[in-house]
Design an enzyme around this catalytic site. Structure first.
Site, PDB file in Angstrom:
ATOM      1  N   TYR A   1       0.926  -1.293   0.079  1.00 43.03           N
ATOM      2  CA  TYR A   1      -0.086  -0.147   0.020  1.00 43.03           C
ATOM      3  C   TYR A   1       1.030   1.291   0.141  1.00 43.03           C
ATOM      4  CZ  TYR A   1      -4.091  -2.931   1.453  1.00 43.03           C
ATOM      5  OH  TYR A   1      -4.983  -3.914   1.537  1.00 43.03           O
TER       6      TYR A   1
ATOM      7  N   GLY B   1     -17.024   2.341  -2.194  1.00 46.16           N
ATOM      8  CA  GLY B   1     -17.853   3.602  -2.216  1.00 46.16           C
ATOM      9  C   GLY B   1     -18.998   3.610  -2.940  1.00 46.16           C
TER      10      GLY B   1
ATOM     11  N   SER C   1     -23.249   3.763  -0.864  1.00 50.50           N
ATOM     12  CA  SER C   1     -22.909   4.762   0.019  1.00 50.50           C
ATOM     13  C   SER C   1     -23.819   5.966  -0.770  1.00 50.50           C
ATOM     14  CB  SER C   1     -21.549   5.478   0.056  1.00 50.50           C
ATOM     15  OG  SER C   1     -21.334   5.981  -0.946  1.00 50.50           O
TER      16      SER C   1
ATOM     17  N   LEU D   1     -18.283  -1.277   1.527  1.00 52.54           N
ATOM     18  CA  LEU D   1     -19.273  -0.246   0.657  1.00 52.54           C
ATOM     19  C   LEU D   1     -18.851  -0.507  -0.787  1.00 52.54           C
ATOM     20  CD1 LEU D   1     -18.247   2.878   2.820  1.00 52.54           C
ATOM     21  CD2 LEU D   1     -20.306   1.039   3.154  1.00 52.54           C
TER      22      LEU D   1
ATOM     23  N   GLY E   1     -22.644   8.761  -1.484  1.00 53.15           N
ATOM     24  CA  GLY E   1     -21.705   9.453  -2.269  1.00 53.15           C
ATOM     25  C   GLY E   1     -21.351   8.642  -3.451  1.00 53.15           C
TER      26      GLY E   1
HETATM   27  N1  NAP Z   1      -7.403  -8.308   1.092  1.00 50.27           N
HETATM   28  C1  NAP Z   1      -7.789  -7.598  -0.005  1.00 50.27           C
HETATM   29  O1  NAP Z   1      -7.670  -8.183  -0.949  1.00 50.27           O
HETATM   30  C2  NAP Z   1      -8.130  -6.256   0.272  1.00 50.27           C
HETATM   31  C3  NAP Z   1      -8.329  -5.267  -0.853  1.00 50.27           C
HETATM   32  C4  NAP Z   1      -8.988  -4.196  -0.736  1.00 50.27           C
HETATM   33  C5  NAP Z   1      -8.996  -3.485   0.508  1.00 50.27           C
HETATM   34  N2  NAP Z   1      -8.541  -4.324   1.738  1.00 50.27           N
HETATM   35  C6  NAP Z   1      -8.570  -3.683   2.849  1.00 50.27           C
HETATM   36  O2  NAP Z   1      -9.969  -3.069   3.071  1.00 50.27           O
HETATM   37  C7  NAP Z   1     -10.079  -1.753   3.550  1.00 50.27           C
HETATM   38  C8  NAP Z   1     -11.203  -1.214   3.139  1.00 50.27           C
HETATM   39  O3  NAP Z   1     -11.187  -0.827   1.787  1.00 50.27           O
HETATM   40  P1  NAP Z   1     -12.359  -0.984   0.517  1.00 50.27           P
HETATM   41  O4  NAP Z   1     -11.838  -0.454  -0.583  1.00 50.27           O
HETATM   42  O5  NAP Z   1     -12.630  -2.661   0.543  1.00 50.27           O
HETATM   43  O6  NAP Z   1     -13.496  -0.289   1.499  1.00 50.27           O
HETATM   44  P2  NAP Z   1     -14.630   0.164   1.076  1.00 50.27           P
HETATM   45  O7  NAP Z   1     -15.687   0.201   2.349  1.00 50.27           O
HETATM   46  O8  NAP Z   1     -15.654  -0.783   0.215  1.00 50.27           O
HETATM   47  O9  NAP Z   1     -14.753   1.446   0.373  1.00 50.27           O
HETATM   48  C9  NAP Z   1     -14.017   2.550   0.658  1.00 50.27           C
HETATM   49  C10 NAP Z   1     -14.428   3.842  -0.027  1.00 50.27           C
HETATM   50  O10 NAP Z   1     -15.501   3.976   0.359  1.00 50.27           O
HETATM   51  C11 NAP Z   1     -15.811   5.408   0.419  1.00 50.27           C
HETATM   52  N3  NAP Z   1     -16.580   5.826   1.587  1.00 50.27           N
HETATM   53  C12 NAP Z   1     -17.890   6.626   1.588  1.00 50.27           C
HETATM   54  N4  NAP Z   1     -18.409   6.869   2.760  1.00 50.27           N
HETATM   55  C13 NAP Z   1     -17.462   6.201   3.405  1.00 50.27           C
HETATM   56  C14 NAP Z   1     -17.607   6.016   5.021  1.00 50.27           C
HETATM   57  N5  NAP Z   1     -18.548   6.512   5.861  1.00 50.27           N
HETATM   58  N6  NAP Z   1     -16.404   5.351   5.547  1.00 50.27           N
HETATM   59  C15 NAP Z   1     -15.668   4.793   4.555  1.00 50.27           C
HETATM   60  N7  NAP Z   1     -15.475   5.036   3.065  1.00 50.27           N
HETATM   61  C16 NAP Z   1     -16.561   5.661   2.812  1.00 50.27           C
HETATM   62  C17 NAP Z   1     -14.411   6.053   0.546  1.00 50.27           C
HETATM   63  O11 NAP Z   1     -13.974   6.818  -0.776  1.00 50.27           O
HETATM   64  P3  NAP Z   1     -13.130   8.284  -0.732  1.00 50.27           P
HETATM   65  O12 NAP Z   1     -12.126   7.990   0.690  1.00 50.27           O
HETATM   66  O13 NAP Z   1     -12.583   8.045  -1.939  1.00 50.27           O
HETATM   67  O14 NAP Z   1     -14.183   9.178  -0.435  1.00 50.27           O
HETATM   68  C18 NAP Z   1     -13.490   4.828   0.656  1.00 50.27           C
HETATM   69  O15 NAP Z   1     -12.164   5.215  -0.061  1.00 50.27           O
HETATM   70  C19 NAP Z   1      -8.592  -1.393   2.970  1.00 50.27           C
HETATM   71  O16 NAP Z   1      -8.325   0.055   3.729  1.00 50.27           O
HETATM   72  C20 NAP Z   1      -7.781  -2.255   3.009  1.00 50.27           C
HETATM   73  O17 NAP Z   1      -7.153  -2.336   4.499  1.00 50.27           O
HETATM   74  C21 NAP Z   1      -8.262  -5.702   1.333  1.00 50.27           C
END
Ligand code: NAP
Length: 332
Positions: A56, A209, A212, A206, A214
């Site tokens: 990351y 995102g 949501s 989410l 947004g």
């Molecule tokens: N094991 C794996 O293969 C893998 C893959 C992906 C992620 N992950 C982990 O999972 C975590 C979550 O990532 P994800 O992309 O899967 O998460 P997600 O919850 O599906 O999406 C996160 C995105 O949603 C948006 N968002 C809108 N409202 C929100 C709120 N209230 N709280 C948080 N986010 C909000 C944000 O966009 P903006 O910030 O752009 O506004 C944020 O970047 C990562 O940080 C990582 O640690 C693991």
């Protein structure tokens, strides 16, 4: 903050974790100061699990966490690190490296960047198809014996691979995508986790995102990650937005936001599930934490199921070429 046990014999950690990936790229530029403030706010709220990966921001994310934990905060955190995903200097994905010596080498760098003597949960980011998974897990088990790693996790592994890994060393958690839009694990993987006593750390709650209030702003934001998610494509987005709006209506009736409904739904699927909050700003974190107060009744769950039946979403969770290399997508 409620605490839960990570796996049948695992440690007690917070019922939700903070996913730090977006703080170091993937979703466009982030503000380091605000990211650190978000980590501090998470710790203050009782979140212990901080999830990162050595790739990351090519190590930047670990250094950001180190900065945030300065001044005696390390012991308040449960640091989960993923490793093995390789990138070129242009950040293109090159594949995975699960060789035992590579795992140990990756760990040595992570410990240095994090400024710590041990990682709480160490996990191969993907299953390397060229290395027997027993060997990868065996190398991490060596690191547990040596005191550099406390617990072992895996990510995006199939039910069969989970069993193989668990036979080598107890696996505390599987990190995998799980949300209202990604329910594929319910067939084989989730029952296997429960059979083996392995916790589920859910990412993508989410759907990047999408689920949501947004969603449109997320779609329009520059984001390398979302280009790999067909659900945001021109072809699929309008259909998916209609589903998100239907969820939004239910959320509003509950006095909640759409994102809060998404987190509450994942929490409702079991006490052995730790959703990751992918926040990089304090307001996002606050919104997500508000989900802990949203209690879904059987009537709410039925309404949600009707609004978004399983497989209603348009588009897979990743591009086909990405899914082809994911062990979790293979049967067994
Ligand atoms: N094991 C794996 O293969 C893998 C893959 C992906 C992620 N992950 C982990 O999972 C975590 C979550 O990532 P994800 O992309 O899967 O998460 P997600 O919850 O599906 O999406 C996160 C995105 O949603 C948006 N968002 C809108 N409202 C929100 C709120 N209230 N709280 C948080 N986010 C909000 C944000 O966009 P903006 O910030 O752009 O506004 C944020 O970047 C990562 O940080 C990582 O640690 C693991």
């Amino acid at each position: 903050m409620q605490k839960i046990q990570l796996g049948r014999n695992g440690p007690m950690i917070s019922a939700v974790g903070l996913g730090c990936m977006g703080m170091s790229g993937g979703y466009g530029p982030a503000d380091d100061k605000e990211c650190i403030a978000t980590i501090h706010a998470a710790l203050e709220a009782g979140i212990t699990m901080l999830d990162t990966g050595d790739f990351y921001g090519m190590g930047q994310n670990e250094m950001l966490i180190r900065e945030a934990l300065k001044g005696g905060k390390r012991e308040r955190a449960f640091i989960a690190v993923k490793f093995g995903s390789m990138r070129g200097p242009d950040l293109k994905i090159l594949g995975d490296d699960g060789r035992p010596q590579a795992a140990k080498n990756f760990l040595a760098y992570s410990l240095r960047r994090l400024g710590t003597d041990y990682v709480d949960l160490y996990q191969p980011s993907r299953v390397d198809p060229d290395v027997p998974f027993e060997d990868t897990i065996g190398a991490i088990a060596d690191m547990v014996k040596a005191g550099y790693v406390r617990h072992i996790g895996v990510s995006e592994a199939s039910a069969k691979t989970l069993r193989r890994a668990h036979a080598v060393h107890p696996i505390a958690a599987l990190q995998i995508e799980y949300s209202l839009f990604s329910r594929g694990i319910e067939r084989d993987i989730l029952p296997t986790l429960r059979d083996l006593g392995i916790a589920l750390v859910a990412y993508g709650v989410l759907s990047g995102g999408l689920i949501s209030d947004g969603a449109e702003a997320a779609r329009n934001a520059a984001s390398e990650i979302r280009t790999r998610k067909p659900r945001f494509s021109a072809e699929n987005f309008a259909k998916n937005l209609a589903l998100v709006e239907a969820l939004g209506k239910i959320a509003r009736d509950k006095g909640a936001s759409t994102a809060q409904l998404a987190f509450a739904w994942v929490k409702s699927r079991g006490d052995d599930i730790v959703p990751l909050i992918g926040a990089r700003r304090r307001n996002q974190l606050g919104e997500a934490l508000g989900a802990l107060d949203v209690k879904l009744t059987p009537g709410d769950l039925a309404r949600i199921e009707q609004a978004v039946p399983e497989n209603a979403v348009a588009g897979a969770r990743y591009l086909p070429a990405v899914l082809a290399h994911m062990d979790s997508e293979h049967a067994g």
